[in-house]
Design an enzyme around this catalytic site. Structure first.
Site, PDB file in Angstrom:
ATOM      1  N   ILE A 199      11.627  -4.620   3.031  1.00  0.00           N
ATOM      2  CA  ILE A 199      11.296  -4.520   4.443  1.00  0.00           C
ATOM      3  C   ILE A 199      11.750  -3.167   4.977  1.00  0.00           C
ATOM      4  CG2 ILE A 199      11.751  -5.533   6.719  1.00  0.00           C
ATOM      5  CD1 ILE A 199      12.215  -8.208   5.106  1.00  0.00           C
ATOM      6  N   ASP A 235      -1.310  -1.959  10.714  1.00  0.00           N
ATOM      7  CA  ASP A 235      -1.625  -1.900   9.285  1.00  0.00           C
ATOM      8  C   ASP A 235      -2.340  -3.144   8.781  1.00  0.00           C
ATOM      9  OD1 ASP A 235      -0.384   0.535   9.176  1.00  0.00           O
ATOM     10  OD2 ASP A 235       1.386  -0.155   8.087  1.00  0.00           O
ATOM     11  N   LYS A 269       0.846  -1.200   0.000  1.00  0.00           N
ATOM     12  CA  LYS A 269       0.000   0.000   0.000  1.00  0.00           C
ATOM     13  C   LYS A 269       0.879   1.247   0.000  1.00  0.00           C
ATOM     14  CE  LYS A 269       0.882   1.172   4.439  1.00  0.00           C
ATOM     15  NZ  LYS A 269       1.651   2.396   4.812  1.00  0.00           N
ATOM     16  N   GLY A 318       7.895   1.121   4.342  1.00  0.00           N
ATOM     17  CA  GLY A 318       6.668   1.891   4.455  1.00  0.00           C
ATOM     18  C   GLY A 318       5.544   1.401   3.571  1.00  0.00           C
TER      19      GLY A 318
END
Length: 268
Positions: free
Chosen positions: A91, A132, A8, A94
């Site tokens: 990794i 998230d 995302k 964000g």
């Protein structure tokens, strides 16, 4: 069964308050993009987890896919499975790659073993795994508040635009990113600002993490400038990590200076 956990971007990100539990409240629009991993889960005689692709730091037992299996197994009689994750999404970038892996694990187990969990129930399990994670249960554009796991509907639709993601091989931990933020209540709602034309976002839509991370890592500000130089109508850092993205009206030509980085592009 094989699934392809996505990632995302954040369309704006405002840190509004530090919570008594140590987390922060935020405002952001989470928007799914196609840069993703590959996850396979099959029945097995005993539980096993393996991975390939990018190296995953830390103890394998702490992987969010394993944790997702365990939170369901605590409430359901899940049989052993063999899980293999091919890691592609960087990794500390964000992009929410690990969170997506966890959420897609929940969804795949729910389908494979006919647990009949609703979307809301899956989101509750996902909230146990990370802020998230719950977003990736629905995996569609949502306006996110509180810890990023409370959702409001949004009409934002970037269909027809193109995106270029640039990860400068720099991992930024969540703890490092949040150490530099100064929570504040915005005078104007981000939700309202996002209703304007994408062409105007450059002057109004901001990621608060840029304020502290750009001075610390000048390469991030440089990449953002270069995205605009390549023709982006809007560019920003995503999440608390180091990935920058540009939104374009047409398929972008990747600048030569990005060729040493991890780059992904596609249509939104």
């Amino acid at each position: 069964m094989i699934v392809f956990p996505t990632s995302k971007i954040n369309l704006g990100l405002r840190i509004t308050k530090k919570r008594p539990d140590g987390f922060h409240n935020l405002q952001s629009c989470f928007y799914p993009v196609g840069w993703g991993d590959v996850l396979e889960i099959i029945p097995a005689d005993e539980f096993a987890f393996s991975s390939s692709g990018l190296a995953i730091p830390g103890d394998a037992g702490s992987n969010l896919c394993i944790k997702a299996y365990n939170v369901l197994k605590a409430d359901f009689d899940l049989p052993p499975v063999k899980m293999h994750l091919h890691k592609i999404v960087p990794i500390g970038a964000g992009l929410g790659g690990g969170s997506a892996d966890a959420a897609f694990t929940l969804k795949l187990l729910n389908e494979r073993f006919s647990l009949r969990l609703t979307v809301s129930e899956l989101e509750e399990y996902a909230r146990l795994l990370g802020s998230d994670c719950a977003f990736f249960i629905q995996n569609r554009p949502l306006y996110c508040i509180e810890k990023g796991d409370t959702f409001l509907e949004t009409e934002i639709d970037l269909s027809g635009y193109y995106i270029l993601l640039v990860y400068p091989n720099l991992a930024i931990s969540t703890a490092e990113a949040y150490a530099g933020v100064r929570p504040r209540q915005p005078e104007i709602s981000l939700e309202g600002q996002l209703q304007t034309s994408v062409d105007t976002w450059r002057d109004t839509i901001h990621n608060d993490f840029e304020d502290s991370l750009f001075p610390k890592y000048p390469i991030l500000a440089q990449i953002k400038r270069e995205l605009y130089g390549a023709g982006a109508v809007y560019a920003s850092m995503t999440g608390s990590g180091s990935t920058l993205y540009g939104i374009f009206n047409a398929p972008p030509i990747v600048p030569n200076q990005f060729l040493d980085y991890s780059v992904w592009q596609g249509k939104l």
